[in-house]
Design an enzyme around this catalytic site. Structure first.
Site, PDB file in Angstrom:
ATOM      1  N   PRO A   1     -87.228  -3.854   7.765  1.00 44.91           N
ATOM      2  CA  PRO A   1     -85.830  -4.262   7.779  1.00 44.91           C
ATOM      3  C   PRO A   1     -84.835  -3.135   8.078  1.00 44.91           C
ATOM      4  CG  PRO A   1     -86.662  -4.186   5.533  1.00 44.91           C
ATOM      5  CD  PRO A   1     -87.850  -4.040   6.449  1.00 44.91           C
ATOM      6  N   ASN A   2     -83.799  -3.504   8.776  1.00 44.65           N
ATOM      7  CA  ASN A   2     -82.665  -2.643   9.121  1.00 44.65           C
ATOM      8  C   ASN A   2     -82.964  -1.610  10.209  1.00 44.65           C
ATOM      9  OD1 ASN A   2     -80.814  -3.828   7.191  1.00 44.65           O
ATOM     10  ND2 ASN A   2     -82.086  -2.849   5.625  1.00 44.65           N
TER      11      ASN A   2
ATOM     12  N   ARG B   1     -76.975   3.293  12.365  1.00 47.70           N
ATOM     13  CA  ARG B   1     -77.206   3.267  10.918  1.00 47.70           C
ATOM     14  C   ARG B   1     -77.434   4.689  10.403  1.00 47.70           C
ATOM     15  NH1 ARG B   1     -82.847   1.734   7.960  1.00 47.70           N
ATOM     16  NH2 ARG B   1     -82.047   1.824   5.844  1.00 47.70           N
TER      17      ARG B   1
ATOM     18  N   TYR C   1     -81.097   9.086   9.902  1.00 46.01           N
ATOM     19  CA  TYR C   1     -82.139   8.440  10.723  1.00 46.01           C
ATOM     20  C   TYR C   1     -82.097   8.835  12.196  1.00 46.01           C
ATOM     21  CZ  TYR C   1     -82.620   5.619   6.526  1.00 46.01           C
ATOM     22  OH  TYR C   1     -82.830   5.216   5.234  1.00 46.01           O
TER      23      TYR C   1
ATOM     24  N   ASN D   1     -93.582   1.500   9.928  1.00 47.98           N
ATOM     25  CA  ASN D   1     -92.442   1.996   9.162  1.00 47.98           C
ATOM     26  C   ASN D   1     -91.958   0.797   8.345  1.00 47.98           C
ATOM     27  OD1 ASN D   1     -90.144   2.926   8.014  1.00 47.98           O
ATOM     28  ND2 ASN D   1     -89.279   3.832   9.872  1.00 47.98           N
TER      29      ASN D   1
ATOM     30  N   ALA E   1     -87.323  -0.315   3.773  1.00 47.79           N
ATOM     31  CA  ALA E   1     -87.098  -0.487   2.334  1.00 47.79           C
ATOM     32  C   ALA E   1     -88.255  -1.198   1.626  1.00 47.79           C
ATOM     33  CB  ALA E   1     -85.798  -1.246   2.106  1.00 47.79           C
TER      34      ALA E   1
ATOM     35  N   HIS F   1     -90.855   0.565  -0.730  1.00 45.01           N
ATOM     36  CA  HIS F   1     -90.649   0.828  -2.155  1.00 45.01           C
ATOM     37  C   HIS F   1     -90.746  -0.433  -3.012  1.00 45.01           C
ATOM     38  CE1 HIS F   1     -89.238   4.365  -0.114  1.00 45.01           C
ATOM     39  NE2 HIS F   1     -88.249   3.697   0.444  1.00 45.01           N
TER      40      HIS F   1
ATOM     41  N   ASP G   1    -100.917  -5.408  -0.191  1.00 47.68           N
ATOM     42  CA  ASP G   1    -102.108  -6.257  -0.342  1.00 47.68           C
ATOM     43  C   ASP G   1    -102.623  -6.736   1.008  1.00 47.68           C
ATOM     44  OD1 ASP G   1    -102.127  -5.992  -3.068  1.00 47.68           O
ATOM     45  OD2 ASP G   1    -101.416  -8.026  -3.507  1.00 47.68           O
TER      46      ASP G   1
ATOM     47  N   GLU H   1     -98.721   5.054   7.675  1.00 44.36           N
ATOM     48  CA  GLU H   1     -97.346   4.810   7.200  1.00 44.36           C
ATOM     49  C   GLU H   1     -96.442   5.915   7.729  1.00 44.36           C
ATOM     50  OE1 GLU H   1     -97.017   4.869   2.948  1.00 44.36           O
ATOM     51  OE2 GLU H   1     -94.836   4.915   3.008  1.00 44.36           O
TER      52      GLU H   1
ATOM     53  N   HIS I   1     -92.222   7.343   8.296  1.00 49.29           N
ATOM     54  CA  HIS I   1     -90.792   7.274   7.970  1.00 49.29           C
ATOM     55  C   HIS I   1     -90.043   8.302   8.800  1.00 49.29           C
ATOM     56  CE1 HIS I   1     -91.625   4.706   4.566  1.00 49.29           C
ATOM     57  NE2 HIS I   1     -92.645   5.502   4.305  1.00 49.29           N
ATOM     58  N   LEU I   2     -88.872   7.924   9.264  1.00 49.23           N
ATOM     59  CA  LEU I   2     -88.021   8.864   9.989  1.00 49.23           C
ATOM     60  C   LEU I   2     -87.572   9.992   9.059  1.00 49.23           C
ATOM     61  CD1 LEU I   2     -85.982   6.060  11.693  1.00 49.23           C
ATOM     62  CD2 LEU I   2     -87.181   7.826  12.993  1.00 49.23           C
ATOM     63  N   SER I   3     -87.120   9.613   7.871  1.00 55.04           N
ATOM     64  CA  SER I   3     -86.611  10.593   6.905  1.00 55.04           C
ATOM     65  C   SER I   3     -87.727  11.018   5.954  1.00 55.04           C
ATOM     66  CB  SER I   3     -85.446   9.982   6.117  1.00 55.04           C
ATOM     67  OG  SER I   3     -85.910   8.893   5.320  1.00 55.04           O
TER      68      SER I   3
ATOM     69  N   ARG J   1     -85.323  12.439  -1.028  1.00 59.44           N
ATOM     70  CA  ARG J   1     -84.140  11.578  -1.113  1.00 59.44           C
ATOM     71  C   ARG J   1     -84.027  10.996  -2.533  1.00 59.44           C
ATOM     72  NH1 ARG J   1     -83.828   7.559   3.732  1.00 59.44           N
ATOM     73  NH2 ARG J   1     -81.743   7.340   2.819  1.00 59.44           N
TER      74      ARG J   1
ATOM     75  N   ARG K   1     -86.866   6.186  -3.730  1.00 56.08           N
ATOM     76  CA  ARG K   1     -87.604   6.220  -2.454  1.00 56.08           C
ATOM     77  C   ARG K   1     -88.892   7.028  -2.544  1.00 56.08           C
ATOM     78  NH1 ARG K   1     -83.907   4.059   1.309  1.00 56.08           N
ATOM     79  NH2 ARG K   1     -81.762   4.511   0.685  1.00 56.08           N
TER      80      ARG K   1
HETATM   81  C1  DQA Z   1     -87.206   4.714   6.055  1.00 57.55           C
HETATM   82  C2  DQA Z   1     -86.977   5.212   4.626  1.00 57.55           C
HETATM   83  C3  DQA Z   1     -86.738   4.059   3.660  1.00 57.55           C
HETATM   84  O1  DQA Z   1     -86.522   4.548   2.347  1.00 57.55           O
HETATM   85  C4  DQA Z   1     -85.515   3.271   4.089  1.00 57.55           C
HETATM   86  O2  DQA Z   1     -85.339   2.141   3.241  1.00 57.55           O
HETATM   87  C5  DQA Z   1     -85.550   2.885   5.515  1.00 57.55           C
HETATM   88  C6  DQA Z   1     -86.077   3.798   6.513  1.00 57.55           C
HETATM   89  C7  DQA Z   1     -87.313   5.869   7.067  1.00 57.55           C
HETATM   90  O3  DQA Z   1     -87.788   5.615   8.173  1.00 57.55           O
HETATM   91  O4  DQA Z   1     -86.915   6.999   6.777  1.00 57.55           O
HETATM   92  O5  DQA Z   1     -85.047   1.809   5.889  1.00 57.55           O
HETATM   93  O6  DQA Z   1     -88.438   3.994   6.081  1.00 57.55           O
END
Ligand code: DQA
Length: 146
Positions: free
Chosen positions: A13-14, A21, A26, A77, A80, A83, A90, A101, A103-105, A110, A114
């Site tokens: 999501p997002n 964003r 990011y 990725n 959210a 977490h 599962d 897995e 993540h950009l950040s 953080r 997270r």
């Molecule tokens: C994220 C890190 C997550 O905590 C956050 O909710 C995101 C992006 C990242 O790519 O850094 O939406 O997965």
């Protein structure tokens, strides 16, 4: 191309809002620009990628379940849902497809909420904090596991 050469790249999501964003966290690239870099590297590595994004947990769960028919590895990725989603964790465990897995950040430096990833417990490994390179490193790790 043989089906085991295919890698599924999933975005939670997002991530459709990337570019506008919180660019200080990011980066400035849009998801489409990231996808383009992923496709270029995939070509270089000789693997086929399919890239999807969803804002819906259930849709991501279904895509993970259905991946068994076509894909030899997953790069995800989970955004959210990292977490919060035991359902995605599962699903990854259930299908047994090697999953990376990303993540950009760097989620570990953080906010405390997270720091824990439900997905990490089901993944081969986690790559976090390298911006778009997290996707590219994740793709290399997935390609090596096909
Ligand atoms: C994220 C890190 C997550 O905590 C956050 O909710 C995101 C992006 C990242 O790519 O850094 O939406 O997965």
């Amino acid at each position: 191309m043989a089906k085991k050469k295919k890698i599924l790249v999933l975005n939670g999501p997002n991530l459709n809002l990337l570019g506008r964003r919180q660019p200080e966290i990011y980066g400035k690239l849009t998801l489409e620009q990231i996808n383009q870099k992923v496709r270029v590297l995939a070509k270089e590595l000789g693997v086929e990628v399919e890239i999807r994004q969803s804002n819906h947990e259930g849709e991501l769960v279904t895509w993970i379940q259905d991946a068994i028919a076509q894909f030899g590895a997953i790069v995800i990725n989970p955004a959210a849902y990292t977490h919060s989603s035991i359902a995605m964790r599962d699903a990854i465990t259930a299908v047994g497809i090697p999953t990376i897995e990303i993540h950009l950040s760097n989620i570990h430096k953080r906010e405390p909420f997270r720091h824990h990833s439900h997905i990490a417990e089901a993944a081969v490994g986690q790559i976090a904090g390298f911006g778009v390179d997290s996707y590219l490193l994740g793709l290399r790790a997935a390609a090596a596991r096909l």
